[in-house]
Design an enzyme around this catalytic site. Structure first.
Site, short mmCIF file in Angstrom:
data_model
loop_
_atom_site.label_atom_id
_atom_site.label_comp_id
_atom_site.label_asym_id
_atom_site.label_seq_id
_atom_site.Cartn_x
_atom_site.Cartn_y
_atom_site.Cartn_z
N SER A 164 -19.33 -29.63 52.11
CA SER A 164 -20.40 -29.39 53.08
C SER A 164 -21.40 -30.55 52.98
O SER A 164 -21.44 -31.24 51.96
CB SER A 164 -21.13 -28.09 52.72
OG SER A 164 -22.35 -27.97 53.42
N TYR A 177 -24.82 -21.38 47.27
CA TYR A 177 -24.02 -22.22 48.17
C TYR A 177 -24.21 -23.70 47.86
O TYR A 177 -23.24 -24.44 47.66
CB TYR A 177 -24.41 -21.93 49.62
CG TYR A 177 -23.50 -22.59 50.64
CD1 TYR A 177 -22.25 -22.06 50.92
CD2 TYR A 177 -23.90 -23.73 51.33
CE1 TYR A 177 -21.40 -22.66 51.86
CE2 TYR A 177 -23.08 -24.33 52.26
CZ TYR A 177 -21.83 -23.78 52.53
OH TYR A 177 -21.00 -24.38 53.46
P1 NAD Z 1 -15.46 -18.86 58.18
O1 NAD Z 1 -16.31 -17.74 57.70
O2 NAD Z 1 -14.83 -18.75 59.52
O3 NAD Z 1 -14.29 -19.18 57.15
C1 NAD Z 1 -14.32 -18.87 55.80
C2 NAD Z 1 -12.95 -18.37 55.43
O4 NAD Z 1 -12.89 -18.13 54.02
C3 NAD Z 1 -12.60 -17.04 56.12
O5 NAD Z 1 -11.29 -17.12 56.66
C4 NAD Z 1 -12.65 -16.02 54.99
O6 NAD Z 1 -11.74 -14.94 55.16
C5 NAD Z 1 -12.23 -16.90 53.82
N1 NAD Z 1 -12.64 -16.34 52.53
C6 NAD Z 1 -13.86 -15.89 52.15
N2 NAD Z 1 -13.81 -15.45 50.89
C7 NAD Z 1 -12.54 -15.63 50.46
C8 NAD Z 1 -11.87 -15.37 49.25
N3 NAD Z 1 -12.51 -14.82 48.20
N4 NAD Z 1 -10.56 -15.68 49.15
C9 NAD Z 1 -9.89 -16.22 50.20
N5 NAD Z 1 -10.48 -16.48 51.38
C10 NAD Z 1 -11.79 -16.19 51.50
O7 NAD Z 1 -16.37 -20.16 58.10
P2 NAD Z 1 -16.01 -21.71 58.21
O8 NAD Z 1 -17.19 -22.35 58.77
O9 NAD Z 1 -14.70 -21.91 58.85
O10 NAD Z 1 -15.93 -22.11 56.66
C11 NAD Z 1 -14.85 -22.83 56.10
C12 NAD Z 1 -15.38 -23.78 55.04
O11 NAD Z 1 -16.19 -24.76 55.66
C13 NAD Z 1 -16.24 -23.12 53.96
O12 NAD Z 1 -15.91 -23.62 52.69
C14 NAD Z 1 -17.65 -23.53 54.34
O13 NAD Z 1 -18.52 -23.59 53.25
C15 NAD Z 1 -17.39 -24.91 54.93
N6 NAD Z 1 -18.48 -25.38 55.79
C16 NAD Z 1 -18.72 -24.80 56.99
C17 NAD Z 1 -19.79 -25.27 57.75
C18 NAD Z 1 -20.15 -24.68 59.08
O14 NAD Z 1 -21.21 -25.03 59.62
N7 NAD Z 1 -19.34 -23.82 59.66
C19 NAD Z 1 -20.57 -26.34 57.30
C20 NAD Z 1 -20.27 -26.91 56.07
C21 NAD Z 1 -19.22 -26.43 55.32
#
Ligand code: NAD
Length: 282
Positions: A164, A177
């Protein structure tokens, strides 16, 4: 002068992804889903991890199938693998199922992640631990199992950690986080150094604000979304597919000499946007 004809490889996309087996954690939604679909587009077989119910991963699986049909890549397989990445037994079983289901493993994408918002003085230790357990410990456990497989098979491998911008930028009220993502930088760099000579590359992708379910608090609220987007130099949120493109690039042979790096995909968010207006030396 006529332009050089593109090589066959180039017309097919990134090098070295066709026929590779990839496991994407948290593949049932958002960035993980886009990554799974993108790898299928490039001809990789995908193991899609979901947390609890297979239904969580159905949409991804359907998209993977639609995508496979679209690009007419014969022999591309997908398999759904359940597992909570924070649980060691789950991870060992899940990586084993991915290896068995696809017939091996070449690439791991540590994408699963959660966040909990609370002022730090009110944050209980269980909430802090939970975020660290999923985001950081989970990435370690999955990486360890993938590396054990790569070493046992004496073959190269790639690990991509979805980190991130908060690997760099502090995130008040999200202490677990930002601590987990800060830790991810050293997870990426340490594993990259430790296994470089074994042909295992480890890199990170650092998304900025991206339109996915994790941001349900603002993506559908025009006022809140405008507030988020006005802080971004490119003045818009990113989409999951933009994260998937960079992930696939880092996993491909086009990035064969890159290891230990995190590429921020953030519309300029890590560029200290408040310095756009001179204020410090005038
Ligand atoms: P999201 O909530 O759609 O995806 C997160 C996924 O992780 C989901 O499919 C959820 O089921 C899975 N998950 C959660 N806990 C889990 C566990 N214990 N075991 C297995 N799976 C688990 O959100 P996203 O934005 O797609 O996030 C994906 C990654 O991107 C994350 O690591 C997040 O920190 C990172 N990220 C997202 C953003 C953003 O703005 N969306 C920004 C920076 C980083």
């Amino acid at each position: 002068m006529p332009e050089a004809a593109p090589t066959a490889e180039r017309t097919k996309g990134l090098r070295g992804l066709k026929g590779k087996n990839v496991l994407v954690t948290g593949g049932s939604s958002g960035i993980g889903q886009a990554i799974a679909v993108r790898f299928a587009e490039y001809g990789s077989n995908v193991a899609i991890n979901y947390l609890r119910q297979p239904e969580e991963a159905r949409e991804t699986e359907e998209q993977v199938h639609a995508c496979i049909a679209k690009v007419q890549q014969e022999g591309v397989q997908d398999v759904l693998v359940q597992g909570d990445v924070s649980q060691e037994d789950d991870v060992v079983r899940m990586v084993g199922e991915a290896v068995q289901g696809l017939g091996g493993l070449d690439l791991l994408v540590n994408n699963a992640g959660i966040q909990i918002s609370r002022p730090s003085e009110e944050l209980d230790s269980a909430a802090f631990d939970k975020v660290l357990a999923v985001n950081l410990r989970g990435s370690f456990l999955c990486a360890r199992e993938a590396i054990r497989h790569f070493l046992a098979e004496q073959k190269p491998g790639v690990i991509i950690n979805v980190s991130s911008v908060h690997q760099l930028i502090p995130k008040p009220n999200y202490l677990g986080y930002s601590t987990s993502k800060g830790g991810m930088q050293n997870l990426t760099r340490t594993l990259a150094l430790e296994y470089a000579a074994k042909g295992i590359r480890v890199n990170g992708v650092g998304p900025g604000a991206t339109v996915t379910p994790i941001n349900r608090a603002w993506i559908d609220d025009p006022e809140k979304r405008a507030q988020v987007e006005e802080h971004i130099p490119m003045q818009r949120a990113g989409d999951a597919d933009e994260m998937a493109g960079v992930t696939a690039f880092l996993a491909s042979d086009d990035a064969a000499y890159i290891t230990g790096q995190t590429i921020f995909v953030d519309g300029g968010l890590t560029l200290y946007p408040s310095f756009l207006m001179p204020w410090s030396s005038e």
